[in-house]
Design a protein around this motif. Structure first.
Motif, short mmCIF file in Angstrom:
data_model
loop_
_atom_site.label_atom_id
_atom_site.label_comp_id
_atom_site.label_asym_id
_atom_site.label_seq_id
_atom_site.Cartn_x
_atom_site.Cartn_y
_atom_site.Cartn_z
N VAL A 143 0.53 54.83 99.10
CA VAL A 143 1.91 54.61 98.64
C VAL A 143 2.90 55.05 99.73
CG1 VAL A 143 3.61 55.18 96.86
CG2 VAL A 143 1.21 54.91 96.24
N LEU A 144 2.60 56.17 100.37
CA LEU A 144 3.48 56.69 101.41
C LEU A 144 3.60 55.72 102.58
CD1 LEU A 144 5.11 58.96 102.78
CD2 LEU A 144 2.95 60.03 103.42
N THR A 145 2.49 55.23 103.08
CA THR A 145 2.54 54.30 104.20
C THR A 145 3.16 52.96 103.80
OG1 THR A 145 0.23 53.70 103.74
CG2 THR A 145 0.63 55.36 105.44
N THR A 146 2.98 52.57 102.54
CA THR A 146 3.62 51.35 102.06
C THR A 146 5.14 51.50 102.05
OG1 THR A 146 1.70 50.81 100.68
CG2 THR A 146 3.79 49.73 100.13
N ALA A 147 5.61 52.67 101.62
CA ALA A 147 7.06 52.92 101.61
C ALA A 147 7.64 52.83 103.02
CB ALA A 147 7.35 54.29 101.01
N LEU A 148 6.84 53.17 104.02
CA LEU A 148 7.30 53.08 105.41
C LEU A 148 7.20 51.67 105.97
CD1 LEU A 148 5.69 56.35 106.80
CD2 LEU A 148 8.14 55.87 106.71
N SER A 149 6.53 50.79 105.25
CA SER A 149 6.27 49.44 105.77
C SER A 149 6.98 48.34 105.01
CB SER A 149 4.75 49.18 105.75
OG SER A 149 4.04 50.18 106.45
N VAL A 150 7.80 48.69 104.03
CA VAL A 150 8.44 47.64 103.21
C VAL A 150 9.49 46.88 104.00
CG1 VAL A 150 8.00 48.75 100.99
CG2 VAL A 150 10.08 49.34 102.28
N VAL A 151 9.96 47.46 105.11
CA VAL A 151 10.92 46.76 105.97
C VAL A 151 10.44 46.86 107.41
CG1 VAL A 151 12.91 47.11 104.46
CG2 VAL A 151 12.38 48.81 106.20
N ASP A 152 10.95 45.98 108.25
CA ASP A 152 10.55 45.94 109.65
C ASP A 152 11.06 47.15 110.42
OD1 ASP A 152 9.27 44.67 111.81
OD2 ASP A 152 11.18 43.91 112.54
N TYR A 153 12.23 47.65 110.02
CA TYR A 153 12.82 48.81 110.69
C TYR A 153 13.64 49.59 109.68
CZ TYR A 153 15.90 51.64 113.58
OH TYR A 153 16.58 52.69 114.12
N ILE A 154 13.47 50.89 109.63
CA ILE A 154 14.22 51.76 108.72
C ILE A 154 15.37 52.38 109.50
CG2 ILE A 154 14.14 53.77 107.20
CD1 ILE A 154 11.10 53.33 107.00
N PRO A 155 16.62 52.02 109.21
CA PRO A 155 17.75 52.65 109.92
C PRO A 155 17.83 54.14 109.62
CG PRO A 155 18.44 50.61 108.83
CD PRO A 155 17.07 50.95 108.30
N THR A 156 17.91 54.94 110.68
CA THR A 156 18.09 56.38 110.56
C THR A 156 19.21 56.81 111.50
OG1 THR A 156 16.42 56.83 112.25
CG2 THR A 156 15.68 56.79 109.94
N ASN A 157 19.70 58.02 111.32
CA ASN A 157 20.88 58.47 112.06
C ASN A 157 20.63 58.53 113.58
OD1 ASN A 157 23.68 59.94 111.32
ND2 ASN A 157 22.81 60.94 113.09
N ASP A 158 19.75 59.42 114.02
CA ASP A 158 19.47 59.59 115.45
C ASP A 158 18.26 58.81 115.92
OD1 ASP A 158 21.62 61.25 115.56
OD2 ASP A 158 20.50 63.09 115.97
N GLY A 159 17.62 58.07 115.01
CA GLY A 159 16.39 57.38 115.37
C GLY A 159 16.51 56.46 116.57
N PRO A 160 17.54 55.58 116.64
CA PRO A 160 17.63 54.67 117.80
C PRO A 160 17.68 55.39 119.13
CG PRO A 160 19.06 53.91 116.03
CD PRO A 160 18.54 55.27 115.61
N ASN A 161 18.32 56.55 119.17
CA ASN A 161 18.37 57.32 120.41
C ASN A 161 16.97 57.74 120.85
OD1 ASN A 161 19.83 59.38 122.35
ND2 ASN A 161 18.36 60.57 121.16
N THR A 162 16.18 58.27 119.92
CA THR A 162 14.83 58.72 120.23
C THR A 162 13.93 57.54 120.61
OG1 THR A 162 15.18 60.45 118.57
CG2 THR A 162 12.94 60.15 119.38
N ILE A 163 14.09 56.44 119.91
CA ILE A 163 13.28 55.24 120.20
C ILE A 163 13.59 54.70 121.58
CG2 ILE A 163 12.85 52.87 119.47
CD1 ILE A 163 13.63 53.87 116.59
N LEU A 164 14.88 54.64 121.93
CA LEU A 164 15.27 54.12 123.24
C LEU A 164 14.70 54.99 124.36
CD1 LEU A 164 16.73 52.19 125.06
CD2 LEU A 164 18.88 53.40 124.57
N HIS A 165 14.74 56.30 124.20
CA HIS A 165 14.15 57.18 125.21
C HIS A 165 12.66 56.90 125.36
CE1 HIS A 165 17.27 59.82 126.70
NE2 HIS A 165 17.70 60.07 125.48
N GLY A 166 11.97 56.70 124.23
CA GLY A 166 10.55 56.39 124.31
C GLY A 166 10.30 55.07 125.03
N TRP A 167 11.12 54.07 124.75
CA TRP A 167 11.00 52.78 125.42
C TRP A 167 11.21 52.92 126.92
CZ3 TRP A 167 9.75 47.73 124.59
CH2 TRP A 167 10.27 46.79 125.47
N LEU A 168 12.21 53.70 127.30
CA LEU A 168 12.53 53.87 128.72
C LEU A 168 11.42 54.59 129.48
CD1 LEU A 168 16.30 54.83 128.40
CD2 LEU A 168 15.37 52.69 129.31
N ALA A 169 10.59 55.35 128.78
CA ALA A 169 9.48 56.03 129.46
C ALA A 169 8.57 55.04 130.17
CB ALA A 169 8.68 56.85 128.44
#
Length: 643
Positions: free
Chosen positions: A39-65
């Protein structure tokens, strides 16, 4: 007669067998945990991307690595790689997965891993503390998608779950040999690399267990051994503190770094609920209330000699963390939203301390277990619905993030619509424009890339050197209150200001009401892509030609400037040297916008280079010495007649 000093009697280290047999109850609870994991992993998968406050910043840094030096993206013009000593918990799994799959899939798997580590870590903690409380494990699943997750504090959130797992390991070992101390020291070090605050809390919890398990000289000896094992972690904390200190001296910290923000008493009392499990009251209130009950029951049981030393040590540490979370300010300028970050630890430990096995009847224990599972299911179903609402609310902005547009320069992010609200302090859409740079390239000026201690990439200079002027990250809050409060100008003024700023950028990532985007287009912006409330636009303008007619010789320099109406700030000024013979002068301003503009021509009679009392102005000027006009592609001339 000397009075006897009161003593707290405690049971042995563990009040239950250290190796419980595999009973039907254990199998049942493991199966329940497996079902809740689904159920937990399904809740995380119901959408393609879950908008969060600082999430895009962390994701972009990971991409830039992996992509900092990609050709044609322009990342390396703005940023350089940094060897930050901490806040690495998200990058390690995410960047590893990026080698094999698209970033959205890598993100989903990383977040699923973090949520499962939290949930199963708590289940392990309960099992290690008292196996007869395994039914409490459902609360690990209920709280896995917590406030820190929705705030996008991914490295912190991931290491919180790891702390639960490592405390379970420490509890399983009733004695800590030298080899086990080395393992625990290495574990604290790994957590410190992930995030320093959970590492410090883990050190506190381990010290509390040592203090509770030993007495006299043995206690001092054990504490010293633990401190020695923790030296590598202390070095990480020291390096992080040094990096934070260097950032304070830069543009990253222009205000007093120790300036604090405090909560009112009602908000303070509500904070453990609103800033932990989060969401509606039925979801947010039970965990901290149960934790308070667990800590209280443990202290009472300890007075009666019924609590184990492990329980007493954890209860004391949880009580200290509770006090810290309530006594500290909400935020320091150098570290925002500080006090809520202590809450997860005392709440989860407090719940694990609930003496479920002490309930008098088996049916009562079964009912309590069922309630825990029902609460976990309800909390996860709420999360799934919340994720759907978040994604639907930001659907237009998220869709354009994948548009096939190539950029390599400075991009102005403007998120002018309100975010979907459901979690305190969460502005889930504010950083969505950062996602545009992942697949399209270019860079925005509000990436967290200024503090060497925690940011994986740093700007190559000050942002003023790398970017044209830009509004603050949370300018959308000011825009949404346009004309409604002091200091918030009417919307036409703000739109003109933002459009003027965007003219200097390669493009503008605009998430706004349709009418607001139309206002940009009316000012000379060209649409590259548009969907609903989201638009990718770049500035072209209409251009402006100023014709100055003068019959007499020009004896004084001319200062010619223009601006975007209704703003009074001049965006360009030209100086025309004196001329011996009269005649007309024509000046071109190709970057001028479409729509309403003003022109001012100054006969600088005193040669001051600025407006002064003896200067002259066009006959067509208004009382502010401005010529108001409206520019269009077929009407770009303004005439000024000498005074």
């Amino acid at each position: 007669m000397t009075p006897r000093r009161a003593r707290v009697n405690v049971a042995p280290v563990s009040s239950s067998p250290s190796a419980p047999r595999l009973s039907k109850e254990v199998v049942r609870q493991v199966l329940i945990a497996c079902a809740l994991s689904l159920v937990l992993t399904t809740a995380l998968s119901v959408v393609d991307y879950i908008p969060t406050n600082d999430g895009p910043n962390t994701i972009l840094h990971g991409w830039l690595a992996l992509h900092l030096n990609d050709p044609g993206k322009g990342y390396a013009h703005f940023l350089e790689a940094n060897r930050n000593p901490t806040s690495l918990a998200f990058d390690l799994p995410f960047v590893t997965l990026l080698h094999f799959m698209p970033w959205r899939d890598a993100l989903r798997l990383t977040l699923s891993l973090g949520a499962l580590v939290w949930a199963w870590g708590f289940l392990a903690l309960v099992a290690a503390l008292e196996p007869r409380r395994l039914a409490l494990g459902a609360f690990g699943f209920a709280t896995a998608l917590s406030w820190s997750f929705y705030m996008g504090f991914f490295s912190y959130w991931l290491t919180c779950g790891l702390v639960l797992l490592l405390i379970a390991l420490a509890l399983f070992w009733e004695t800590w040999s030298a080899r086990r101390l080395v393992v625990l020291g290495a574990a604290v070090f790994v957590v410190a690399l992930g995030h320093t605050l959970p590492a410090m809390v883990l050190g506190l919890l381990l010290a509390a267990l040592v203090f509770a398990r030993h007495s006299g000289r043995e206690r001092i000896k054990a504490l010293c051994q633990l401190a020695l094992a923790g030296v590598p972690s202390l070095l990480v904390v020291a390096l992080a503190s040094r990096g934070a200190s260097s950032a304070i001296a830069t543009e990253a910290m222009q205000d007093d770094p120790l300036r604090t923000t405090w909560l009112s008493l009602p908000d303070l009392l509500a904070m453990p609920a609103r800033c932990f499990t989060a969401g509606p009251l039925w979801r947010s209130a039970p965990p901290p209330l149960l934790a308070l009950a667990g800590i209280t029951f443990t202290l009472v049981r300890a007075r009666r000699g019924r609590a184990s030393r492990n329980e007493l040590g954890l209860a004391a540490a949880a009580l200290l963390l509770l006090v810290l979370s309530l006594a500290m300010p909400l935020s320091f300028e150098v570290w925002k939203l500080m006090s809520p970050r202590f809450v997860p630890f005392w709440v989860m430990i407090g719940i694990a301390l609930l003496p479920l096995e002490a309930l008098p009847f088996r049916d009562v224990r079964i009912a309590a277990s069922a309630l825990g599972v029902a609460f976990a299911l309800a909390a996860l179903v709420w999360s799934a619905g919340f994720h759907l609402n978040l994604a639907d609310h930001e659907a237009d902005g998220l869709a354009l993030a994948g548009a096939p547009i190539k950029r390599s320069g400075a991009r102005l992010p403007l998120k002018l619509t309100p975010s979907y609200r459901g979690v305190l302090y969460d502005d889930s859409g504010v950083n969505i424009p950062m996602l545009y740079t992942i697949e399209q390239g270019g860079m925005v000026p509000d990436l967290f890339a200024t503090q060497p201690a925690v940011h994986p990439h740093l700007y190559r200079g000050t942002r003023a050197q790398l970017f044209p002027p830009f509004p603050g990250r949370f300018y959308g809050d000011l825009f949404q209150s346009a004309g409604l409060r002091p200091g918030s100008p009417p919307k036409p003024v703000q739109l003109a200001y933002l459009a003027m700023l965007g003219a200097a950028y390669e493009d503008v990532i605009l998430i706004s009401e349709v009418a607001d985007a139309d206002a940009f287009i009316a000012r000379g912006y060209v649409v590259d892509r548009r969907r609903g409330q989201a638009a990718l636009v770049h500035y072209r303008g209409c251009g402006l030609v100023v014709d100055i007619a003068s019959a007499a010789p020009q004896k004084a320099p001319l200062l010619v400037e223009y601006g975007w109406s209704p703003l009074l700030r001049a965006v360009d000024q030209r100086v025309v040297a004196p001329a011996a013979d009269g005649g007309s002068v024509q000046l071109s301003f190709p970057a001028a916008p479409c729509g309403p503009v003003w022109v001012r021509v100054i006969w600088d009679n005193d040669g001051s280079g600025a407006r002064s009392a003896g200067d002259g102005y066009c006959r067509e000027s208004n009382p502010l010495q401005l010529i108001d006009t409206t520019i269009a592609s077929d009407h770009d001339h303004v005439t000024c007649t000498a005074p």
